[in-house]
Design an enzyme around this catalytic site. Structure first.
Site, PDB file in Angstrom:
ATOM      1  CE  LYS A 184      42.279  35.373  36.799  1.00 57.26           C
ATOM      2  NZ  LYS A 184      42.798  36.694  37.125  1.00 57.26           N
ATOM      3  N   GLY A 245      48.343  42.870  42.097  1.00 55.61           N
ATOM      4  CA  GLY A 245      48.605  44.307  42.078  1.00 55.61           C
ATOM      5  C   GLY A 245      49.809  44.755  42.867  1.00 55.61           C
ATOM      6  CB  ALA A 271      48.508  37.952  40.699  1.00 51.26           C
ATOM      7  N   GLY A 272      51.261  39.614  40.300  1.00 47.90           N
ATOM      8  CA  GLY A 272      52.550  39.865  40.911  1.00 47.90           C
ATOM      9  C   GLY A 272      53.594  40.463  39.997  1.00 47.90           C
ATOM     10  CG  ASN A 293      44.659  44.993  34.769  1.00 43.93           C
ATOM     11  OD1 ASN A 293      43.498  44.944  35.150  1.00 43.93           O
ATOM     12  ND2 ASN A 293      45.082  46.045  34.081  1.00 43.93           N
ATOM     13  CB  THR A 294      48.484  46.286  38.480  1.00 42.34           C
ATOM     14  OG1 THR A 294      47.206  45.830  38.940  1.00 42.34           O
ATOM     15  CG2 THR A 294      48.844  47.566  39.205  1.00 42.34           C
TER      16      THR A 294
END
Length: 341
Positions: A184, A245, A271-272, A293-294
């Site tokens: 990635k 994040g 993301a987001g 992830n977050t």
């Protein structure tokens, strides 16, 4: 009044019928191809208890309403709706996966929690950052002690890189360490927004492809930039749904849909995502997968959230494949109007 042939005239659901005098309501229902136990009958505006249908006879001039329950739609449902998704896999760089959820391995309180969340998510790919070995404590626990790279595909990423040179250097080391070529790539523009620097990203993509890497590339939600990355050799396009994040959800549905429509390689929102409904939206847009992830790691219960994300991705994918209804300006009744009492 009975007719000379021993029949009487009644009204059934607004239609006049001649039936044998003395016939019971149950017998009448059976003659109409109905099961008495599955209908409700109103006789001359009075509901007839179902338990008495076999005893109550109809009389000349009676007005009967016979009703049953019908579905709100007009189309039959497949016998096994899950069968359509049984083999719904996706392929990137020649590798096929069943799970469309990719999860990160940062921000967890420890490796054990991380491993439990990965298991609950059903993810077959996890992103891993490439960092220096802790030479002061070589016996410190490592991610590979908890998440077996032989069972889960490791996707080395270039998180924290702000130049093409740094990203390329990082992935060269990753390939040397684990033999990975599916990677990635992300090259950030500045620390406050963590938005991608597309000039550096495109440069890095071109170099990595020449060196035999198969980069899945984090990028802005720009259909033109996405196509340029694909032409440069990116094996997957990964537009952000919102800043890394942030948990703001998918802020750019129109442009992500355009990227999906124009891409010849897999498209994954990266993301987001903040909650399960965000993941479902990404899949309903036609994306091949979602990376997060977050949203999992910072949830109050990361393992439970991982399970929620798994269900959301699967549900969103099924919703996309089913094909949503068209939008209308005005109401349209879900129950059929034919047979209205």
């Amino acid at each position: 009044m009975a007719h000379t042939d021993g029949t009487i005239t009644i009204s059934v659901n607004g239609e006049h019928k001649r039936v044998t005098a003395g016939i019971t309501i149950a017998e009448l229902a059976q003659s109409l191809g109905l099961v008495p136990e599955k209908v409700a009958v109103e006789r001359n505006l009075e509901v007839v208890p179902r338990s008495t249908l076999a005893q109550v006879t109809v009389e000349d001039g009676d007005e009967l309403e016979i009703v049953h329950f019908v579905g709100g739609g007009d189309h039959p449902v497949a016998a096994d709706p899950m069968a359509a998704t049984a083999n719904d896999s996706w392929t990137v760089a020649g590798r096929t996966f069943r799970s469309r959820l990719i999860v990160g391995t940062g921000k967890y309180k420890d490796f054990a929690q991380n491993a439990a969340a990965v298991a609950a998510s059903g993810a077959e790919i996890v992103t891993v950052a490439v960092r220096r070995v802790n030479v002061s404590d070589p016996n410190a626990p490592m991610l590979t002690d908890y998440i077996d790279p032989k069972k889960v595909t490791y996707l080395p990423n270039t998180a924290g890189c702000f130049t093409a040179d740094d990203a390329i250097r990082t992935l060269r080391l990753a390939r040397e360490a684990g033999g990975w070529d599916l990677v990635k790539l992300e090259v950030l523009g500045e620390a406050r927004t963590l938005y991608p620097n597309m000039r550096e990203t495109l440069t890095a993509t071109e170099v990595l492809v020449r060196e035999g890497f198969k980069p899945m590339v984090y990028c802005v939600d720009d259909p033109i930039a996405a196509k340029q990355l694909e032409e440069a050799g990116a094996v997957a396009i990964m537009p952000l749904g919102a800043p890394i994040g942030s948990g703001l959800g998918i802020q750019n549905q129109v442009t992500i849909r355009l990227i999906v429509e124009g891409a010849g390689v897999p498209v994954l929102v990266d993301a987001g995502v903040g909650q399960a409904s965000d993941a479902a939206v990404a899949m309903e847009l036609g994306c091949d997968g979602v990376l997060m992830n977050t949203a999992i790691a910072e949830a109050k219960d990361p393992v439970l959230m991982a399970a929620a994300m798994k269900a959301a991705v699967e549900g969103g994918r099924m919703s996309y494949r089913a094909g949503r209804m068209g939008k209308r300006r005005y109401a349209d009744p879900s129950s059929p109007l034919s047979g209205l009492i």
